[in-house]
Structure formats: structure tokens, C-alpha cells
Enzyme design. Structure first.
Site, short mmCIF file in Angstrom:
data_model
loop_
_atom_site.label_atom_id
_atom_site.label_comp_id
_atom_site.label_asym_id
_atom_site.label_seq_id
_atom_site.Cartn_x
_atom_site.Cartn_y
_atom_site.Cartn_z
N CYS A 2 -9.30 7.57 2.20
CA CYS A 2 -10.30 6.52 2.13
C CYS A 2 -11.20 6.80 0.92
O CYS A 2 -11.17 7.87 0.34
CB CYS A 2 -11.14 6.52 3.39
SG CYS A 2 -10.14 6.39 4.87
N ARG A 27 -7.69 3.86 -3.03
CA ARG A 27 -7.56 4.94 -2.05
C ARG A 27 -7.28 4.42 -0.64
O ARG A 27 -6.91 5.18 0.25
CB ARG A 27 -8.85 5.78 -2.00
CG ARG A 27 -9.20 6.42 -3.30
CD ARG A 27 -10.48 7.19 -3.17
NE ARG A 27 -10.30 8.40 -2.40
CZ ARG A 27 -9.98 9.57 -2.90
NH1 ARG A 27 -9.81 9.70 -4.20
NH2 ARG A 27 -9.82 10.61 -2.13
N TRP A 75 -8.21 3.46 4.72
CA TRP A 75 -6.76 3.48 4.97
C TRP A 75 -6.63 4.02 6.38
O TRP A 75 -6.91 5.20 6.63
CB TRP A 75 -6.05 4.36 3.95
CG TRP A 75 -4.56 4.31 4.05
CD1 TRP A 75 -3.74 3.42 3.42
CD2 TRP A 75 -3.70 5.18 4.81
NE1 TRP A 75 -2.43 3.68 3.74
CE2 TRP A 75 -2.37 4.74 4.60
CE3 TRP A 75 -3.91 6.26 5.65
CZ2 TRP A 75 -1.27 5.36 5.19
CZ3 TRP A 75 -2.83 6.88 6.24
CH2 TRP A 75 -1.53 6.42 6.00
N ASN A 99 -14.05 10.29 5.11
CA ASN A 99 -12.68 10.37 4.60
C ASN A 99 -12.09 11.67 5.11
O ASN A 99 -12.67 12.73 4.89
CB ASN A 99 -12.69 10.36 3.06
CG ASN A 99 -11.31 10.61 2.48
OD1 ASN A 99 -10.30 10.33 3.12
ND2 ASN A 99 -11.27 11.14 1.27
N GLY A 100 -10.95 11.59 5.80
CA GLY A 100 -10.31 12.79 6.33
C GLY A 100 -9.83 12.56 7.74
O GLY A 100 -9.75 11.41 8.19
N GLU A 479 13.40 7.96 -9.02
CA GLU A 479 12.07 7.44 -9.31
C GLU A 479 12.11 5.90 -9.45
O GLU A 479 11.24 5.20 -8.96
CB GLU A 479 11.52 8.12 -10.57
CG GLU A 479 10.19 7.61 -11.08
CD GLU A 479 9.06 7.66 -10.07
OE1 GLU A 479 9.22 8.24 -8.98
OE2 GLU A 479 8.02 7.05 -10.35
N LYS A 483 10.02 3.29 -7.08
CA LYS A 483 9.09 2.32 -7.67
C LYS A 483 9.37 0.92 -7.15
O LYS A 483 8.47 0.18 -6.77
CB LYS A 483 9.24 2.37 -9.19
CG LYS A 483 8.03 2.21 -9.99
CD LYS A 483 7.21 3.46 -10.21
CE LYS A 483 6.81 4.14 -8.96
NZ LYS A 483 6.22 5.43 -9.13
N GLU A 486 8.47 0.56 -3.37
CA GLU A 486 7.04 0.68 -3.14
C GLU A 486 6.29 -0.62 -3.39
O GLU A 486 5.42 -0.99 -2.62
CB GLU A 486 6.54 1.78 -4.09
CG GLU A 486 5.12 2.20 -3.92
CD GLU A 486 4.77 3.35 -4.87
OE1 GLU A 486 5.47 3.55 -5.89
OE2 GLU A 486 3.78 4.05 -4.58
N HIS A 502 32.24 8.70 -1.43
CA HIS A 502 32.31 9.51 -0.22
C HIS A 502 31.60 8.82 0.95
O HIS A 502 31.24 9.47 1.92
CB HIS A 502 31.74 10.91 -0.49
CG HIS A 502 32.53 11.63 -1.52
ND1 HIS A 502 33.78 12.17 -1.26
CD2 HIS A 502 32.31 11.83 -2.84
CE1 HIS A 502 34.26 12.70 -2.37
NE2 HIS A 502 33.39 12.50 -3.35
N LYS A 601 -3.35 5.46 -2.64
CA LYS A 601 -3.04 6.27 -3.82
C LYS A 601 -3.03 7.77 -3.52
O LYS A 601 -2.16 8.49 -3.98
CB LYS A 601 -4.10 5.97 -4.88
CG LYS A 601 -3.92 6.70 -6.18
CD LYS A 601 -2.86 6.04 -7.00
CE LYS A 601 -2.60 6.77 -8.29
NZ LYS A 601 -1.26 6.41 -8.80
O1 M6R Z 1 -1.39 12.49 -6.15
P1 M6R Z 1 0.02 12.99 -6.01
O2 M6R Z 1 0.73 13.03 -7.31
O3 M6R Z 1 0.10 14.30 -5.29
O4 M6R Z 1 0.75 11.91 -5.10
C1 M6R Z 1 2.06 12.10 -4.68
C2 M6R Z 1 2.65 10.83 -4.16
O5 M6R Z 1 1.92 10.36 -3.07
C3 M6R Z 1 2.72 9.74 -5.22
O6 M6R Z 1 3.41 10.16 -6.34
C4 M6R Z 1 3.42 8.47 -4.65
O7 M6R Z 1 4.75 8.74 -4.38
C5 M6R Z 1 3.27 7.32 -5.64
N1 M6R Z 1 2.53 6.27 -5.03
C6 M6R Z 1 4.55 6.76 -6.09
O8 M6R Z 1 4.37 5.74 -7.01
#
Ligand code: M6R
Length: 606
Positions: A2, A27, A75, A99-100, A479, A483, A486, A502, A601
């Protein structure tokens, strides 16, 4: 997960809080709220949904007027997103934002119910608010100290006590919190972005330090009430870095910032043509002596680690194990004192990556954090830290952070290979030179956006996609696939091209588009064979390859050509079409690109 802000000063507090929350919305964005002292009473406004929902609610009903308050963007962890579960929580006497995660909130709740307290929400946060109320004796520091003793878990808290209408109190354990130091005004925030408009100076709050913030003073003390003198930090991000700057979305802006981000990250780490990481404390001697390397991270950062593995093993001939942090921390890995454990994290706050760091330290290995956010937990607690200089990454989908993480992994691989005597100085310099040329080449690649837009228009109605590649192309395709999933919500899977037959090739039909990455010259023929296999089963195939490669219409439906460089460095260039394709597909689908559903994030909970 958050975002927290707080303000004391002469400005209209609600405006400062909402503006700050806009910068922290990445966040968490399922609900938001503020609490402001208005005529000596705590006035609370909150709403389910995005910040705009809170804004329009306040437009209709009027916003609380005053100069001291706290705000929150959420969040959800405990309880669905709803008006009632939104923060702030508390009562007329004590109100908090959090937050936590409070691990023992059930026990605390039961205890407080026994004391006659009632609860409205399903959140863990409300138990802390009521616990503070229970302990309240007229002395906020004593009250917060008692709360610290009873509460287990992670927290950053902004607290208002009705009896102190000119003061914001704050305390943290594990979740981040900074105190912004202005002229006649002071702030709290989960990161520096909300304060940049007003000041660049800030304190980093450490575990269980209690901050007392008034408009003209900030006092930090221990739970025992002993005053602590803190170092003032200065943010090196400017306010424009956290603005869209004319782009439709932060993600598009951040994709386009990659050449500069890479340049800023690597330039200070190249001396006389050689990689130079000594400044961060990583000496040639240390590199020479590491037996094995573990790379531990989550999501995109973990994918950067996978590219690093290929490159380090290829050049330095040192064994590298890449782990997803949430797996690593529970699999009892065989870490020894002679090993190096690398933690990669944009935010520096990811809970699982942080747990992995603690575990690696307990087992006596050296820990190296590759982190973007200055002063974040992983940065502060790693033995060695190498900062990536991507500037603030606001879009939830990581793009420029990935590129800079890769750049550091390359420098590390080159230096390690040289330290181990696996490559000559000339080869090391040649590779470093090629890496330094990447920003220029990337500017060229950024020009292929129309081509990627076109490919995106062909993918937009797909229900599922397959990304394939071999070697480094496979690492990169993971990756690309993440992307797309997501932000466009289209299911996709990345697969080692040679492994398709396979099992997974049974999924391939004309309704399953394929994106093949074929940038590795030694594997090109093999990958093309796999492309032919999926094409023969009806798939529409898009191939990302280098400009020198000729592939006929009978083999692939569409090609995306990118400049050719040393094979090892190709992921840095090929990442861009992957990012563009995901971005434009999401845009065409009308998705909320920067704030995809269910995500945040910074994942500060397990
Ligand atoms: O802040 P971080 O790099 O540790 O975050 C890791 C992942 O949560 C982050 O890379 C996530 O997979 C991204 N939203 C992907 O785009």
C-alpha cells in the site's frame, strides 16, 4: 503493497495528500482514503476503487479542510476492497493508515473484543488502531511503544491522535517509510515520489523508530523515548521523472527511457574500457574466490537473473543457480560461505527477496543487492549494493528496471570472467565496449513501434499465446510472456522451443499465435526448425530476429527485425519489441496499462 502519505504544514492538507497518493497509486489501487484534522477533530473520507473515485466523492461531499493529516492507497490483503475496509481506520481518538501485514491480528482482535471493542472492517489494520486506542494514556510515544511490543508482522504506520491536532506520528517495521523535510512543512511517505515537488531532503525511518512530525520540527526517538539524530538523505530523482511527460502511459515512457537508463547505470561502472564494480565494494579478489553464485529474485527481476546465468556461465564458467525467491526461502538451499548470493529487486522491498537475503546472510554467504530504489531495505541490508539508475519506475509492468538489471548482470559477468581468467583483457574490453554501444542501438530499436503495433493488432483477439526460443532467447521469452499476461490479460506461456514436441505442441492450432525469438546465431537453424513445426500446425508465427537473417513467408507470418550485435547482448535489444507488443496489445484491448488488475508494483507481503 500500500502507499502512505502524511502532511503537516500550511497547505491545504487534502490536496497534498491526494497529490501524493497519485504518485503512490502504483503501490495499490483498489481503494483509498484520507484523514485530516478539521477544527480539532479527525475527519475521514475513503472510497473503494481508484483515487479518482475518492476525488469525485470529495468533490460532491466536500473535502476535509485542514493542515495536518494522513492518506492511504490500498492493495487488499485482509478483506475485499470496499469502503469499510479502506484506510484510514480507527475511531475519533486514534486514526491510522498502514502498509504491511499484522500476523497476530486475530489474537489482538479477540483480546480487544474481550475489552469491549467493536470492529467494523475485516482488516488487520483496524486491530492496530484499536490497540493504540486501548493503550492510549495521553502520551503518544508510550502508547506506540506498547503497541510495538504486542504486534508481530510488518508495518509502516501513519498515526493521528485527536489530542495532538498539529502532529503526525509514524513508526515502521519492515515496510518502508521516509520522512520528507520541507521548509515550514514536513511529510511522511512510502517512497520519495510524493515529496519531490516540495523537497528532496528526507530521513529514512529505521525499525521501530518513532517519528513525531510537526510543521516546523521532526523528532525521531526509540520506543524508550530516547532521541535519535538521523542523517539527512537527498533524493537524486527529480519531480519530472515521476510524471508522464506527455506519454499516454508511464509504461510507454519507461520503455522509451531505456537508452538513458542503461547509459546512466553503466557509465560510472566502466573505467578505461573495463568494468569497474569496486566502488560498490565488489573487488576482483572477491570475484576470483566465489565458488558458486545464486541469483534470487521475483518476476521480471528473476528473468533478468536468468539472462545473467547464461552469460556468467558462458563467459566465466562459474555455476549459477537462479531461484524464484518464494521457492528459495523454503527449499533449504545448499549455500556455503564461499558463495555469492545476488538479490535483484527494483523496489528493494519485495518480501520474498528480502527473506532470501536474510537467509543467505545467516548462512554466511556474501550478499549482493542489485537494487533501483535508494535506501530500500534490500539495498541497506545487502553486504554489497549496486544501484541501477533507472529513476522511478511507476508502471506496474517493469521495463526499464529489467534493462538496467541486465546491464549490471553483464558488467558483473564480464568482470567475473576476467577475474577468473576465463577471458582475456582484450575480450573483456571488447564486450564492455559493445555494452556501452547498446543505448545507441536501442534508440534504433525504439523506432520499430509501428511494426509492433501491427503485430499487436493481430494478437488482440487471441485467448492464448506461445512464446518460444532457445538459450538466451528462451530466457527473454519468459519476460515477454509475463509482460503480455500482466497487462493484456491474455494467457501466454513461454517454452523452450526444443521442448515443444515433448507435449506442449499439442496445444498449437491456428488460434494459438506464436512469438518466436531467434536472435542467437548458433541456435538459429534449430529455432527455425521449431518455428516450422508450429507453422505446420496452423499457428500464425511472428519471429523476432536480427536484420541479417532471411526467413521466408512460408516459415513465418511476420518478422520483427532488430540490429545485430554480439549474441550475448541480444536480450537487451530484443526486450523492446516484447515490451511494445505487450503494451500495444493491452492498449488495443482497452486495459489499464499502468495499473493492471489485482497487481501492485511493490510486493511487500509474502
Ligand atoms: O521490486 P522487485 O523488482 O523486487 O519486483 C519483483 C516483481 O514483483 C516484479 O518484477 C513484477 O514481476 C513486475 N510487475 C513484472 O512486470
Amino acid at each position: 503493497m500500500c502507499g502512505i502519505v502524511g502532511y503537516v504544514g500550511k497547505r491545504e492538507c487534502a490536496d497534498v495528500l491526494v497529490d501524493g497518493l497519485k504518485r503512490l497509486e502504483y503501490r495499490g489501487y483498489d481503494s483509498s482514503g484520507i484523514a485530516v484534522f478539521q477544527n480539532g477533530k479527525i475527519a475521514v473520507e475513503k472510497s473503494k476503487g481508484k483515487l479518482v473515485d475518492l476525488e469525485s466523492k470529495m468533490e460532491k461531499q466536500g473535502k476535509p479542510q485542514g493542515h495536518c493529516g494522513i492518506g492511504h492507497t490500498r492493495w487488499a490483503t485482509h478483506g475485499e476492497p470496499s469502503d469499510i475496509n479502506s484506510h484510514p481506520h480507527g475511531n475519533k481518538r486514534v486514526t491510522i493508515v498502514h502498509n504491511g501485514i499484522i500476523e497476530n491480528y486475530r489474537q489482538i482482535k479477540e483480546f480487544l473484543i474481550g475489552q469491549g471493542y467493536g470492529f467494523e472492517s475485516e482488516t488487520d489494520t483496524e486491530t492496530v488502531a484499536k490497540l493504540l486506542d486501548y493503550f492510549y494514556s495521553g502520551d503518544p510515544i508510550e502508547t506506540i511503544s506498547k503497541m510495538i511490543d504486542k504486534v508481530n508482522g510488518s508495518y509502516a504506520l501513519g498515526i493521528l491522535f485527536r489530542d495532538f491536532p498539529d502532529t503526525v506520528f509514524a513508526v515502521r517495521k519492515e515496510s518502508p517509510l521516509i520522512i520528507g523535510l520541507g521548509e515550514g512543512e514536513n511529510f511522511i511517505a512510502s517512497d520519495v515520489t510524493p515529496i519531490l515537488k516540495y523537497t528532496k531532503n528526507y530521513y529514512l525511518l529505521e525499525y521501530n523508530e518513532i517519528a513525531v512530525i510537526k510543521e516546523d520540527s521532526v523528532t525521531i526517538c526509540t520506543p524508550e523515548g530516547k532521541e535519535i539524530h538521523k542523517e539527512v538523505h537527498t533524493a537524486d530523482w527529480d519531480v519530472d521523472a515521476a510524471e508522464k511527460g506527455g506519454y499516454e502511459h508511464f509504461m510507454l515512457k519507461e520503455i522509451n527511457e531505456q537508452p538513458v537508463a542503461i547509459k546512466t547505470t553503466i557509465a560510472p561502472r566502466i573505467q578505461e574500457g573495463m568494468p569497474y564494480l569496486e566502488e560498490s565494494g565488489l573487488t576482483m579478489e572477491m570475484l576470483k574466490n566465489y565458488r558458486r553464485i545464486f541469483v534470487v529474485a521475483c518476476g521480471t527481476a528473476m528473468h533478468a537473473g536468468l539472462v545473467g546465468k547464461y552469460v556468467i556461465e558462458k563467459l566465466a564458467r562459474v555455476e549459477v543457480t537462479v531461484d524464484i525467491a518464494s521457492e528459495f526461502r523454503y527449499r533449504d538451499p545448499l549455500i556455503e560461505k564461499e558463495d555469492l548470493v545476488i538479490l535483484i529487486s527494483q523496489s528493494g522491498e519485495t518480501a520474498d527477496t528480502y527473506a532470501a537475503l536474510k537467509m543467505a546472510k545467516e548462512r554466511g554467504a556474501d550478499t549482493l543487492g542489485i537494487v533501483n530504489v535508494k535506501g530500500s531495505t534490500i539495498a541497506r541490508e545487502s553486504d554489497i549494493v549496486i544501484y541501477t539508475h533507472a529513476g522511478p519506475e511507476i508502471s506496474v509492468a517493469s521495463t526499464k528496471a529489467y534493462s538496467v538489471q541486465l546491464s549490471i548482470m553483464y558488467l558483473l559477468a564480464f568482470e567475473l570472467a576476467y577475474a577468473k581468467g576465463a577471458i582475456s583483457k582484450e575480450r573483456c574490453m571488447e564486450l564492455t565496449k559493445q555494452l556501452a554501444d547498446i543505448p545507441e542501438k536501442l534508440n534504433e530499436v525504439l523506432g520499430i513501434k509501428e511494426r509492433c503495433q501491427f503485430i499487436a493488432s493481430r494478437l488482440v483477439n487471441a485467448e492464448s499465446l506461445l512464446y518460444i526460443g532457445r538459450g538466451l532467447d528462451y530466457a527473454l521469452s519468459m519476460e515477454g510472456s509475463l509482460k503480455l499476461k500482466e497487462i493484456s490479460y491474455i494467457h501466454s506461456e513461454s517454452y523452450a522451443a526444443g521442448e515443444l514436441k515433448h507435449g506442449t505442441i499439442s496445444l498449437v492450432t491456428e488460434d494459438m499465435p506464436v512469438i518466436a525469438v531467434a536472435t542467437q546465431s548458433n541456435l538459429l537453424e534449430k529455432t527455425i526448425s521449431n518455428v516450422k513445426e508450429v507453422k505446420a500446425r496452423g499457428a500464425k508465427v511472428n519471429v523476432i530476429c536480427t536484420e541479417d537473417v532471411e526467413i521466408g513467408k512460408d516459415v513465418a507470418n511476420h518478422l520483427i527485425k532488430i540490429p545485430k550485435m554480439e549474441d550475448l547482448l541480444m536480450p537487451l535489444l530484443a526486450a523492446v519489441p516484447m515490451q511494445y507488443i505487450a503494451y500495444y496489445t493491452a492498449v488495443l484491448k482497452g486495459c489499464d496499462v499502468d495499473q493492471p488488475r489485482n497487481l501492485a508494483k511493490s510486493v511487500t507481503v509474502e
